[in-house]
Design a protein around this motif. Structure first.
Motif, PDB file in Angstrom:
ATOM      1  N   LEU A  24     -30.569  -6.537 -43.512  1.00 47.35           N
ATOM      2  CA  LEU A  24     -30.147  -6.103 -42.177  1.00 47.35           C
ATOM      3  C   LEU A  24     -30.379  -4.609 -41.992  1.00 47.35           C
ATOM      4  CD1 LEU A  24     -28.638  -6.729 -39.460  1.00 47.35           C
ATOM      5  CD2 LEU A  24     -26.555  -6.020 -40.648  1.00 47.35           C
ATOM      6  N   LYS A  25     -30.094  -3.847 -43.023  1.00 48.79           N
ATOM      7  CA  LYS A  25     -30.291  -2.388 -42.937  1.00 48.79           C
ATOM      8  C   LYS A  25     -31.766  -2.088 -42.644  1.00 48.79           C
ATOM      9  CE  LYS A  25     -28.815   1.743 -45.558  1.00 48.79           C
ATOM     10  NZ  LYS A  25     -28.325   2.221 -46.871  1.00 48.79           N
ATOM     11  N   ASP A  26     -32.645  -2.792 -43.315  1.00 48.33           N
ATOM     12  CA  ASP A  26     -34.076  -2.614 -43.062  1.00 48.33           C
ATOM     13  C   ASP A  26     -34.455  -3.067 -41.650  1.00 48.33           C
ATOM     14  OD1 ASP A  26     -34.839  -1.456 -45.446  1.00 48.33           O
ATOM     15  OD2 ASP A  26     -35.218  -3.379 -46.456  1.00 48.33           O
ATOM     16  N   TYR A  53     -32.578  -2.936 -38.944  1.00 48.56           N
ATOM     17  CA  TYR A  53     -32.230  -1.860 -38.008  1.00 48.56           C
ATOM     18  C   TYR A  53     -33.308  -0.769 -38.039  1.00 48.56           C
ATOM     19  CZ  TYR A  53     -27.366  -3.450 -37.235  1.00 48.56           C
ATOM     20  OH  TYR A  53     -26.247  -4.146 -36.860  1.00 48.56           O
ATOM     21  N   ARG A  54     -33.727  -0.378 -39.214  1.00 50.37           N
ATOM     22  CA  ARG A  54     -34.732   0.683 -39.332  1.00 50.37           C
ATOM     23  C   ARG A  54     -36.038   0.278 -38.650  1.00 50.37           C
ATOM     24  NH1 ARG A  54     -33.408   0.904 -45.736  1.00 50.37           N
ATOM     25  NH2 ARG A  54     -31.911   2.631 -45.769  1.00 50.37           N
ATOM     26  N   ASP A  94     -28.041  -9.658 -33.544  1.00 49.55           N
ATOM     27  CA  ASP A  94     -28.199 -11.084 -33.835  1.00 49.55           C
ATOM     28  C   ASP A  94     -28.967 -11.810 -32.732  1.00 49.55           C
ATOM     29  OD1 ASP A  94     -25.466 -10.195 -32.829  1.00 49.55           O
ATOM     30  OD2 ASP A  94     -25.503 -12.283 -32.132  1.00 49.55           O
ATOM     31  N   GLY A 146     -26.688  -2.659 -30.660  1.00 46.81           N
ATOM     32  CA  GLY A 146     -25.663  -3.690 -30.539  1.00 46.81           C
ATOM     33  C   GLY A 146     -26.270  -5.063 -30.269  1.00 46.81           C
ATOM     34  N   GLY A 147     -25.648  -6.098 -30.778  1.00 51.24           N
ATOM     35  CA  GLY A 147     -26.130  -7.465 -30.542  1.00 51.24           C
ATOM     36  C   GLY A 147     -27.430  -7.761 -31.252  1.00 51.24           C
ATOM     37  N   GLY A 206     -31.730 -13.027 -36.584  1.00 50.11           N
ATOM     38  CA  GLY A 206     -30.607 -13.781 -36.071  1.00 50.11           C
ATOM     39  C   GLY A 206     -29.255 -13.304 -36.563  1.00 50.11           C
ATOM     40  N   GLY A 207     -29.214 -12.119 -37.146  1.00 47.19           N
ATOM     41  CA  GLY A 207     -27.938 -11.568 -37.609  1.00 47.19           C
ATOM     42  C   GLY A 207     -28.058 -11.097 -39.040  1.00 47.19           C
ATOM     43  N   GLY A 208     -27.186 -11.590 -39.892  1.00 48.16           N
ATOM     44  CA  GLY A 208     -27.270 -11.244 -41.300  1.00 48.16           C
ATOM     45  C   GLY A 208     -26.460 -10.022 -41.668  1.00 48.16           C
ATOM     46  N   TYR A 209     -26.677  -9.600 -42.907  1.00 48.57           N
ATOM     47  CA  TYR A 209     -25.956  -8.443 -43.442  1.00 48.57           C
ATOM     48  C   TYR A 209     -26.706  -7.995 -44.684  1.00 48.57           C
ATOM     49  CZ  TYR A 209     -24.134 -11.819 -46.823  1.00 48.57           C
ATOM     50  OH  TYR A 209     -24.026 -12.769 -47.793  1.00 48.57           O
ATOM     51  N   GLY A 210     -26.343  -6.836 -45.197  1.00 45.46           N
ATOM     52  CA  GLY A 210     -26.921  -6.403 -46.460  1.00 45.46           C
ATOM     53  C   GLY A 210     -28.196  -5.594 -46.298  1.00 45.46           C
ATOM     54  N   LYS A 211     -28.888  -5.450 -47.384  1.00 45.44           N
ATOM     55  CA  LYS A 211     -30.103  -4.637 -47.432  1.00 45.44           C
ATOM     56  C   LYS A 211     -31.132  -5.092 -46.393  1.00 45.44           C
ATOM     57  CE  LYS A 211     -33.492  -2.240 -49.712  1.00 45.44           C
ATOM     58  NZ  LYS A 211     -34.101  -1.498 -48.607  1.00 45.44           N
ATOM     59  N   TRP A 235     -35.453  -0.276 -34.527  1.00 39.90           N
ATOM     60  CA  TRP A 235     -34.951   0.846 -33.730  1.00 39.90           C
ATOM     61  C   TRP A 235     -36.113   1.583 -33.058  1.00 39.90           C
ATOM     62  CZ3 TRP A 235     -34.987   6.403 -34.985  1.00 39.90           C
ATOM     63  CH2 TRP A 235     -34.363   7.162 -33.982  1.00 39.90           C
TER      64      TRP A 235
END
Lengths: 213, 571
Positions: B407-409, B411-412, B393, B390-391, B400-405, B415
């Motif tokens: 962002l998915k990378d 997180y990976r 961003d 969570g958070g 700093g946030g974002g979305y899409g491929k 984590w």
């Protein structure tokens, strides 16, 4: 150390009435096993029967589009909707009603902004229009002050999407999480992981005399 | 309303089925006593109710803490707020009171951190002139710690000679599990900072014991253990007590008062059958309260009679006083070195394999607080759960946030590259921190509820500040960056509110002076010879170590005394 084989492990895992403690009868074991099976069946059945409980059709479509933009399908795994993220977010609206206003109001804010910009709702917008709107909201530190309400909404959707996706079966497989399993003998971390951090068990062998470190 | 009286007179009535009540049931039934145990909550069936080895996607809320504060899969039915069972805080005070209503109480979900107290912990006044010494020494309770280690089972290592930490005594340990990779990494940092870092001491089996299987390393002790490999009162203590045939357990029995007679002896307990709403009584020759510190104090304060107008065992007025909780503060860091870690199963036992005991006792005169704290670390790639990353961003390793491929990378990539530290320290009792009975509020059973008065002193705040400085130093020593803002003076340096660490103690304290204590050194009420307390109520002080192992050692010692006195016909 006693090593349990898989059959013994399953017996131990499936069968342990609360007060049996040390020994349990075959009948009790059977009963405990049935309890566990029944619980699992109910969970699966509940998921299949799931229908949106909070969002309207338009809201559900908007949330689905947003979550798929946030976590899209790629060469390693599916996207948010394949992982059940929109259904999860809808469920959380009922489960934690304090979240409802931000989601419902946030969707209205986004649609209002899109009408001003493009003359139509977010869901009906083109891919380029949706991307432009997301770009405006997705980076809180860079976003314009007049977009603050949309930024807050977007960040909340992103957090819920991350939970929904990475706690799903495909999300957990995507992360290659290797735990939540029965480990008969704990052998610590493999050498390649130790090497990655530049650490070793050797200096601690005094504390782990029975382990081959 | 008609009160249903059971004609049977038990040798002992025990209120509560957690750590202290469980020990009382085991020790007293094995000594030959007929024991009736009252538990306010329902039966917990680990096989039916436990969620061990479940996946988050098996629930539509993915483990969210909607109904249970530690998450849906946690093995505690209860929390800081219970429907129909309120409590109040005096104006300007905050104290949050956690209660588990279930057989075994909080032992079903607790952290299993089982730190044997040391010699100094029983003689704090002699060490630093604050508070009081206990009415006995470490040597008196040591045999009971040894019995616990051997019967309940605990892993750890003896390191006092090597570390010079004389207040961290040796025990009877099963072998500790090898540390996780990141634990070796923070140990390197701790070594460079001269912070002691040693194998943790958790009541989890690494070898089979008394028919219980060794741990299978799923890291989910908090969900309750279906193989009985960790300590839970029902599986470890109530089970042998049941085998004696001398234990009767009554669940759904919410105690109202301790009953007493004209001679000033306790005669039993009046309670509400929470299923039917009926008022009942159970009679006993001896009464042992193990309902948790504040519940036991509440019971005594609510047990008023002509002979005991201040409540039972409270002629001194001390019941409810000297309330403490552990101090607590925590901080996490992003550790770039952990990015790209080769994937492997990092679960291990339910909790840390290495920890930091209080290491500065030799320089304590230079610190702005009198007592110490220990550090509980955690991190790595743990089972994803509600609130995952969570958070993002605000993550210092992110974009700093974002979305899409991308962002998915992200997180990976990020984590699991996190280590957090939680401090648990010793609060010193003060005159402004206590509980009494709210004159205006009752619970749904008509039982008057506690009112809490809470005030931390500067010592506790400085301790939290020291925790923050230490955690920051550890994170930076590992090349990491603190996640979030380090709380400053305006936020009490992140010091958790009273009750949040769930280590409440001291409200039925023991001592040699009947004017300053409710119980004598055997946890026997000065004024009521057949009344005993076997939870953390009798504690004279906290320690920089968690309470449970000492609750149990003390309860065992108390019950040995009860058995001896019964044999001698003295009570």
């Amino acid at each position: 150390m006693d090593k349990l084989n898989r059959r013994q492990a399953l017996q131990v895992l499936g069968a342990a009435p609360a007060l049996a403690g040390i020994a349990w009868t075959e009948a009790e074991a059977q009963q405990a096993h049935q309890h566990a099976q029944q619980a699992r069946r109910s969970a699966v059945a509940a998921k299949v029967a799931y229908t949106p409980k909070f969002f309207t059709a338009h809201e559900m479509a908007t949330i689905t589009a947003l979550t798929n933009l946030i976590i899209p399908k790629d060469d390693r795994s599916g996207g948010a909707s394949e992982a059940g993220v929109p259904e999860f977010i809808d469920f959380m609206m009922v489960d934690q009603p304090d979240r409802q206003l931000l989601m419902r109001g946030g969707i209205r804010w986004v649609d209002s902004e899109c009408r001003k910009r493009y003359g139509q709702t977010f869901f009906k917008g083109t891919a380029a229009q949706q991307a432009e709107l997301c770009d405006a909201l997705a980076y809180p530190a860079k976003a314009r002050p007049e977009h603050s309400h949309g930024v807050r909404f977007f960040s909340a959707v992103r957090d819920l999407t991350a939970t929904g996706f990475f706690t799903s079966k495909i999300g957990i497989a995507d992360l290659d999480y290797k735990g939540n399993t029965f480990v008969p003998v704990w052998t610590g971390a493999p050498k390649e992981a130790l090497d990655h951090l530049g650490v070793s068990y050797a200096p601690l062998s005094k504390w782990y005399p029975e382990e081959s470190v | 309303m008609q009160v249903i009286r059971s004609p049977k007179v038990y040798d002992v009535v025990v209120v509560g089925s957690g750590a202290g009540g469980g020990i009382a049931a085991k020790v007293l039934t094995e000594a030959g006593a007929e024991v009736c145990m009252l538990e306010a909550g329902p039966q917990w069936d680990q096989a039916r109710d436990g969620k061990m080895l479940g996946w988050p996607y098996e629930s539509p809320r993915r483990g969210a803490p909607t109904e249970r504060p530690f998450g849906e899969f946690d093995a505690a039915w209860g929390g800081w707020e219970l429907d129909g069972e309120p409590y109040t805080s005096a104006p300007g005070s905050q104290f949050d009171w956690f209660r588990a209503r279930m057989l075994g109480g909080r032992t079903n979900h607790w952290g299993r951190i089982s730190l044997r107290w040391g010699p100094d912990d029983f003689r704090r006044k002699s060490v630093d002139s604050l508070g009081d010494d206990w009415p006995f020494t470490y040597d008196d309770i040591k045999p009971y710690y040894d019995k616990l280690d051997e019967f309940v089972g605990i892993f750890g290592s003896n390191h006092a000679a090597e570390t010079g930490l004389h207040n961290e005594p040796d025990g009877k340990f099963q072998p500790p599990p090898l540390p996780r990779a990141y634990e070796l990494y923070f140990k390197q940092a701790a070594d460079r900072l001269k912070i002691a870092c040693v194998p943790s001491r958790l009541s989890i089996l690494t070898r089979p014991l008394n028919g219980r299987a060794a741990c299978h390393y799923c890291a989910q002790c908090g969900r309750g253990c279906t193989t009985h490999s960790n300590f839970q009162s029902p599986t470890v203590l109530l089970s042998p007590a049941m085998k004696t045939g001398k234990l009767t357990i009554v669940t759904g029995a919410m105690a109202r008062e301790v009953l007493s007679n004209a001679e000033g002896k306790a005669t039993g307990i009046s309670y509400v059958d929470t299923t039917t709403g009926e008022e009942r009584t159970v009679q006993g020759r001896i009464v042992v309260l193990a309902a948790s510190a504040c519940e036991s104090a509440r019971l005594l304060l609510n047990s008023k009679s002509a002979r005991f107008p201040n409540g039972l065992a409270n002629g001194s007025g001390v019941v409810g006083r000297h309330l403490t909780d552990s101090t607590g503060a925590s901080l996490s860091g992003f550790i770039p070195k952990m990015i790209g870690m080769p994937h492997h199963n990092e679960d291990g036992t339910g909790g840390m394999h290495l920890y930091m005991p209080w290491w500065l006792h030799n320089v304590k005169d230079k610190l702005p607080f009198p007592r110490g704290y220990h550090i509980e670390p955690g991190g790595g790639r743990r089972m994803p759960g509600f609130g995952f990353m969570g958070g993002i961003d605000r993550h210092p390793g992110g974009s700093g946030g974002g979305y899409g491929k991308g962002l998915k990378d992200e997180y990976r990539r990020l984590w699991g590259a996190t280590i957090g530290f939680a401090g648990r320290g010793e609060m010193v009792a003060n005159k402004d921190t206590y509980m009494d009975i709210d004159p205006n509020v009752v619970d749904k059973w008509g039982i008057p509820v506690p009112r809490f008065h809470w005030k931390f002193g500067d010592a506790e705040r400085y301790q939290a500040r020291h925790m923050m400085e230490t955690f920051k130093a550890l994170i930076e020593e590992m090349g990491g960056t603190v996640l979030g803002k380090i709380p400053g003076a305006d936020e009490d340096y992140g010091l958790a509110a009273g009750g949040r660490i769930i280590h409440e103690a001291g409200v039925v304290r023991m001592g040699d002076d009947p004017n300053a204590s409710a119980l004598n050194k055997h946890c026997q009420a000065h004024e009521v010879k057949n009344l005993f307390v076997a939870d953390a109520g009798p504690f004279v002080s906290q320690a920089d170590k968690n309470l449970t192992w000492t609750i149990m050692a003390l309860a065992w010692r108390t019950c040995d005394y009860i058995a001896d006195q019964r044999k001698a016909l003295a009570i």
